[in-house]
Scaffold this motif. Structure first.
Motif, mmCIF file in Angstrom:
data_model
loop_
_atom_site.group_PDB
_atom_site.id
_atom_site.type_symbol
_atom_site.label_atom_id
_atom_site.label_comp_id
_atom_site.label_asym_id
_atom_site.label_seq_id
_atom_site.Cartn_x
_atom_site.Cartn_y
_atom_site.Cartn_z
ATOM 1 N N TYR A 1 0.842 -1.188 0.000
ATOM 2 C CA TYR A 1 0.000 0.000 0.000
ATOM 3 C C TYR A 1 0.880 1.241 0.000
ATOM 4 N N TRP A 2 0.274 2.367 -0.329
ATOM 5 C CA TRP A 2 0.987 3.638 -0.407
ATOM 6 C C TRP A 2 0.267 4.658 0.458
ATOM 7 N N LEU A 3 1.028 5.602 0.964
ATOM 8 C CA LEU A 3 0.473 6.702 1.745
ATOM 9 C C LEU A 3 0.691 7.997 0.978
ATOM 10 N N LEU A 4 -0.330 8.820 0.916
ATOM 11 C CA LEU A 4 -0.205 10.130 0.270
ATOM 12 C C LEU A 4 -0.100 11.190 1.358
ATOM 13 N N THR A 5 1.011 11.886 1.394
ATOM 14 C CA THR A 5 1.194 12.979 2.360
ATOM 15 C C THR A 5 1.875 14.157 1.659
ATOM 16 N N PRO A 6 1.118 14.874 0.822
ATOM 17 C CA PRO A 6 1.718 16.023 0.132
ATOM 18 C C PRO A 6 1.987 17.173 1.108
ATOM 19 N N THR A 7 3.048 17.919 0.825
ATOM 20 C CA THR A 7 3.417 19.083 1.623
ATOM 21 C C THR A 7 3.528 20.287 0.689
ATOM 22 N N VAL A 8 2.895 21.387 1.080
ATOM 23 C CA VAL A 8 2.938 22.616 0.287
ATOM 24 C C VAL A 8 3.743 23.648 1.063
ATOM 25 N N ARG A 9 4.667 24.292 0.367
ATOM 26 C CA ARG A 9 5.482 25.339 0.997
ATOM 27 C C ARG A 9 5.108 26.680 0.360
ATOM 28 N N ILE A 10 4.654 27.584 1.194
ATOM 29 C CA ILE A 10 4.294 28.937 0.743
ATOM 30 C C ILE A 10 5.223 29.908 1.451
ATOM 31 N N GLN A 11 5.760 30.831 0.662
ATOM 32 C CA GLN A 11 6.715 31.791 1.224
ATOM 33 C C GLN A 11 6.063 32.588 2.352
ATOM 34 N N GLY A 12 6.755 32.669 3.478
ATOM 35 C CA GLY A 12 6.247 33.400 4.632
ATOM 36 C C GLY A 12 5.475 32.528 5.613
ATOM 37 N N TYR A 13 5.208 31.298 5.239
ATOM 38 C CA TYR A 13 4.491 30.356 6.114
ATOM 39 C C TYR A 13 5.327 29.090 6.265
ATOM 40 N N GLY A 14 5.044 28.339 7.285
ATOM 41 C CA GLY A 14 5.702 27.043 7.450
ATOM 42 C C GLY A 14 5.119 26.048 6.461
ATOM 43 N N PRO A 15 5.726 24.887 6.341
ATOM 44 C CA PRO A 15 5.178 23.880 5.423
ATOM 45 C C PRO A 15 3.792 23.413 5.897
ATOM 46 N N ILE A 16 2.918 23.220 4.932
ATOM 47 C CA ILE A 16 1.554 22.757 5.218
ATOM 48 C C ILE A 16 1.453 21.310 4.733
ATOM 49 N N ARG A 17 1.190 20.430 5.666
ATOM 50 C CA ARG A 17 1.057 19.001 5.335
ATOM 51 C C ARG A 17 -0.406 18.630 5.200
ATOM 52 N N PHE A 18 -0.729 17.932 4.150
ATOM 53 C CA PHE A 18 -2.089 17.449 3.931
ATOM 54 C C PHE A 18 -2.134 15.951 4.213
ATOM 55 N N GLU A 19 -3.261 15.513 4.733
ATOM 56 C CA GLU A 19 -3.448 14.088 4.975
ATOM 57 C C GLU A 19 -4.713 13.629 4.270
ATOM 58 N N TRP A 20 -4.603 12.480 3.644
ATOM 59 C CA TRP A 20 -5.749 11.908 2.940
ATOM 60 C C TRP A 20 -6.605 11.167 3.947
ATOM 61 N N GLU A 21 -7.895 11.412 3.942
ATOM 62 C CA GLU A 21 -8.805 10.830 4.928
ATOM 63 C C GLU A 21 -8.814 9.304 4.876
ATOM 64 N N ARG A 22 -8.666 8.723 3.703
ATOM 65 C CA ARG A 22 -8.687 7.262 3.573
ATOM 66 C C ARG A 22 -7.448 6.607 4.168
ATOM 67 N N GLY A 23 -6.385 7.355 4.333
ATOM 68 C CA GLY A 23 -5.164 6.776 4.908
ATOM 69 C C GLY A 23 -4.349 6.029 3.879
ATOM 70 N N ARG A 24 -4.609 4.767 3.720
ATOM 71 C CA ARG A 24 -3.821 3.923 2.824
ATOM 72 C C ARG A 24 -4.449 3.858 1.434
ATOM 73 N N LEU A 25 -3.590 3.755 0.458
ATOM 74 C CA LEU A 25 -4.020 3.616 -0.943
ATOM 75 C C LEU A 25 -3.513 2.282 -1.440
ATOM 76 N N PHE A 26 -4.401 1.419 -1.903
ATOM 77 C CA PHE A 26 -4.009 0.096 -2.349
ATOM 78 C C PHE A 26 -3.844 0.009 -3.860
ATOM 79 N N ASN A 27 -4.314 0.994 -4.585
ATOM 80 C CA ASN A 27 -4.180 0.996 -6.053
ATOM 81 C C ASN A 27 -3.186 2.108 -6.422
ATOM 82 N N LYS A 28 -2.005 1.732 -6.834
ATOM 83 C CA LYS A 28 -0.949 2.697 -7.112
ATOM 84 C C LYS A 28 -1.323 3.641 -8.250
ATOM 85 N N LYS A 29 -2.120 3.183 -9.217
ATOM 86 C CA LYS A 29 -2.467 4.003 -10.383
ATOM 87 C C LYS A 29 -3.432 5.134 -10.036
ATOM 88 N N VAL A 30 -4.121 5.060 -8.915
ATOM 89 C CA VAL A 30 -5.035 6.117 -8.510
ATOM 90 C C VAL A 30 -4.201 7.293 -8.090
#
Length: 88
Positions: free
Chosen positions: A59-88
């Motif tokens: 399985y794979w975990l999606l945890t994207p992080t967005v960096r905006i100048q002047g702010y700290g990094p913003i981490r997003f979490e996917w509500e489903r948690g684990r992803l079992f289909n890599k192509k999605v």
């Protein structure tokens, strides 16, 4: 509940006296009976079989992080948690 208890006690005593001495490999002093024991044992065995036959999947975990100048990094979490289909 009281009836279950009384039936369990009476039948446990009956079974214990009936089976004592009939089977040499019966290593229990008391042969217990209760109306709820059989279904509960069934649930336990079913769960045990599920655990024993479990095959892990990648399985794979999606945890994207967005960096905006002047702010700290913003981490997003996917509500489903684990992803079992890599192509999605």
């Amino acid at each position: 509940q009281e009836l279950d208890l009384k039936v369990g006690v009476a039948f446990s005593r009956f079974q214990t006296r009936y089976f004592q001495g009939k089977y040499s490999d019966l290593d229990s002093r008391i042969v217990s009976y209760g109306p709820c024991q059989t279904p509960t044992l069934g649930f336990c065995v079913e769960r045990h079989v599920m655990i024993q036959s479990f095959t892990p999947e990648p399985y794979w975990l999606l945890t994207p992080t967005v960096r905006i100048q002047g702010y700290g990094p913003i981490r997003f979490e996917w509500e489903r948690g684990r992803l079992f289909n890599k192509k999605v």
